[in-house]
Design a protein around this motif. Sequence first.
Motif, PDB file in Angstrom:
ATOM      1  N   UNK A 188       0.830  -1.328   0.423  1.00  0.00           N
ATOM      2  CA  UNK A 188      -0.229  -0.386  -0.706  1.00  0.00           C
ATOM      3  C   UNK A 188       0.944   1.319  -0.464  1.00  0.00           C
ATOM      4  N   UNK A 189       0.457   2.354  -1.220  1.00  0.00           N
ATOM      5  CA  UNK A 189       0.721   3.107  -0.913  1.00  0.00           C
ATOM      6  C   UNK A 189       0.359   4.632   0.354  1.00  0.00           C
ATOM      7  N   UNK A 190      -0.778   4.098   0.515  1.00  0.00           N
ATOM      8  CA  UNK A 190      -1.191   5.039   1.993  1.00  0.00           C
ATOM      9  C   UNK A 190      -0.923   4.734   2.899  1.00  0.00           C
ATOM     10  N   UNK A 191      -1.105   5.042   4.434  1.00  0.00           N
ATOM     11  CA  UNK A 191      -0.746   4.850   5.928  1.00  0.00           C
ATOM     12  C   UNK A 191      -1.902   4.929   6.035  1.00  0.00           C
ATOM     13  N   UNK A 192      -2.225   4.486   7.198  1.00  0.00           N
ATOM     14  CA  UNK A 192      -4.337   4.563   7.891  1.00  0.00           C
ATOM     15  C   UNK A 192      -4.570   6.010   8.480  1.00  0.00           C
ATOM     16  N   UNK A 193      -3.809   6.498   8.428  1.00  0.00           N
ATOM     17  CA  UNK A 193      -3.532   8.108   8.308  1.00  0.00           C
ATOM     18  C   UNK A 193      -3.960   8.902   7.702  1.00  0.00           C
ATOM     19  N   UNK A 194      -4.030   8.234   6.118  1.00  0.00           N
ATOM     20  CA  UNK A 194      -4.075   8.926   5.129  1.00  0.00           C
ATOM     21  C   UNK A 194      -2.632   9.447   4.901  1.00  0.00           C
ATOM     22  N   UNK A 195      -1.565   9.066   4.827  1.00  0.00           N
ATOM     23  CA  UNK A 195      -0.581  10.120   4.656  1.00  0.00           C
ATOM     24  C   UNK A 195       0.176   9.060   4.159  1.00  0.00           C
ATOM     25  N   UNK A 196       1.529   9.334   3.051  1.00  0.00           N
ATOM     26  CA  UNK A 196       1.816   8.235   1.798  1.00  0.00           C
ATOM     27  C   UNK A 196       2.627   7.561   2.666  1.00  0.00           C
ATOM     28  N   UNK A 197       2.539   6.657   2.275  1.00  0.00           N
ATOM     29  CA  UNK A 197       3.772   5.561   2.824  1.00  0.00           C
ATOM     30  C   UNK A 197       5.233   5.520   1.956  1.00  0.00           C
ATOM     31  N   UNK A 198       6.148   5.878   1.878  1.00  0.00           N
ATOM     32  CA  UNK A 198       7.595   5.960   0.958  1.00  0.00           C
ATOM     33  C   UNK A 198       8.020   4.541   1.214  1.00  0.00           C
ATOM     34  N   UNK A 199       7.579   3.392   2.260  1.00  0.00           N
ATOM     35  CA  UNK A 199       8.606   1.960   2.043  1.00  0.00           C
ATOM     36  C   UNK A 199       7.673   2.213   1.246  1.00  0.00           C
ATOM     37  N   UNK A 200       6.683   2.087   1.513  1.00  0.00           N
ATOM     38  CA  UNK A 200       5.452   1.022   0.311  1.00  0.00           C
ATOM     39  C   UNK A 200       5.709   1.633  -1.094  1.00  0.00           C
ATOM     40  N   UNK A 201       5.862   2.624  -1.367  1.00  0.00           N
ATOM     41  CA  UNK A 201       6.146   3.107  -3.013  1.00  0.00           C
ATOM     42  C   UNK A 201       7.650   2.932  -3.189  1.00  0.00           C
ATOM     43  N   UNK A 202       8.487   2.774  -2.215  1.00  0.00           N
ATOM     44  CA  UNK A 202       9.416   1.810  -2.476  1.00  0.00           C
ATOM     45  C   UNK A 202       9.624   0.212  -2.606  1.00  0.00           C
ATOM     46  N   UNK A 203       9.132  -0.002  -2.649  1.00  0.00           N
ATOM     47  CA  UNK A 203       8.338  -1.399  -2.387  1.00  0.00           C
ATOM     48  C   UNK A 203       7.842  -1.595  -4.177  1.00  0.00           C
ATOM     49  N   UNK A 204       7.312  -1.024  -4.554  1.00  0.00           N
ATOM     50  CA  UNK A 204       6.165  -0.991  -5.607  1.00  0.00           C
ATOM     51  C   UNK A 204       7.031  -1.176  -7.030  1.00  0.00           C
ATOM     52  N   UNK A 205       8.108  -0.147  -6.481  1.00  0.00           N
ATOM     53  CA  UNK A 205       9.322   0.181  -7.460  1.00  0.00           C
ATOM     54  C   UNK A 205      10.123  -0.748  -7.648  1.00  0.00           C
ATOM     55  N   UNK A 206      10.192  -1.523  -8.698  1.00  0.00           N
ATOM     56  CA  UNK A 206      10.897  -3.181  -9.119  1.00  0.00           C
ATOM     57  C   UNK A 206      10.637  -3.624 -10.605  1.00  0.00           C
ATOM     58  N   UNK A 207      12.042  -5.125 -10.531  1.00  0.00           N
ATOM     59  CA  UNK A 207      11.553  -5.541 -11.416  1.00  0.00           C
ATOM     60  C   UNK A 207      11.547  -6.668 -10.786  1.00  0.00           C
ATOM     61  N   UNK A 208      10.928  -7.950 -11.312  1.00  0.00           N
ATOM     62  CA  UNK A 208      10.156  -9.929 -10.938  1.00  0.00           C
ATOM     63  C   UNK A 208      11.372 -10.014 -12.261  1.00  0.00           C
ATOM     64  N   UNK A 209      12.514 -10.843 -11.503  1.00  0.00           N
ATOM     65  CA  UNK A 209      12.569 -11.624 -12.821  1.00  0.00           C
ATOM     66  C   UNK A 209      12.569 -13.604 -11.906  1.00  0.00           C
ATOM     67  N   UNK A 210      11.709 -13.895 -13.293  1.00  0.00           N
ATOM     68  CA  UNK A 210      11.177 -15.699 -12.560  1.00  0.00           C
ATOM     69  C   UNK A 210      12.357 -16.016 -13.510  1.00  0.00           C
ATOM     70  N   UNK A 211      13.321 -17.509 -13.294  1.00  0.00           N
ATOM     71  CA  UNK A 211      13.164 -18.256 -14.302  1.00  0.00           C
ATOM     72  C   UNK A 211      12.746 -19.905 -13.669  1.00  0.00           C
ATOM     73  N   UNK A 212      12.640 -20.963 -14.828  1.00  0.00           N
ATOM     74  CA  UNK A 212      12.497 -22.156 -14.276  1.00  0.00           C
ATOM     75  C   UNK A 212      13.069 -22.808 -15.127  1.00  0.00           C
TER      76      UNK A 212
END
Length: 212
Positions: A188-212
């Motif tokens: 989530x990019x928003x905290x319970x009080x409505x303020x921005x969740x910077x940790x959530x935004x950072x977690x969403x900025x990603x590249x996922x590599x799946x090898x199988x």
Amino acid sequence: MSARRSAACSALLAIGLAAAGSFGARAAADPSSESSASPSASGPKQMIVPLGGKSFKNMAAPVLGADELNAPVLDYYAPIGSADGAETTVEGEGKTTTTLSSDVNFEVDSANLTPRAREVLDGLVSKWRKKKPKEISITGHTDSVADDDHNQKLSEDRAKAVRSYVAPKVSGVSIEVEGKGEKEPAASETNEDGSPNEAGKAANRRVVIVSK
């Protein structure tokens, strides 16, 4: 010690010895009693201990049989991450999922790989050379800060940048590339009080590599 007090102690000792002797006699006379030392063929074992002329039962825990010991074990795959948060890897179910943090592996609002990203990707390539995967998928993700079109393009460009770097180093492997933009957030990019969740935004900025 007074004569009266000595007599009282002697009387109490005699009562205790008599109770213990009675308990031992009952156990010897009745082998089927709950206090018998012979192990029972089935069911939990019990003991009867004399206490002030009374008895209480202390039931031992039942012993697990072969069926209980052979109960299935649930699979749990713990993520392994680098100290700087550049990448997190989870192995299991016939595949390896590596998540690259865009904040560490890319320049700000750009698809340019950082030197740290090249180190991380070189490590992946080294593993793939030892055990070549049949296929690899690379998916880019962003936060929701900018507009949808910008985020979509940025996610695609970052995924393509990763492919461009690893593809020449691993031949004969199918590599699929996709960009999800901000459509599949990991947090989530928003905290319970409505303020921005910077940790959530950072977690969403990603590249996922799946090898199988």
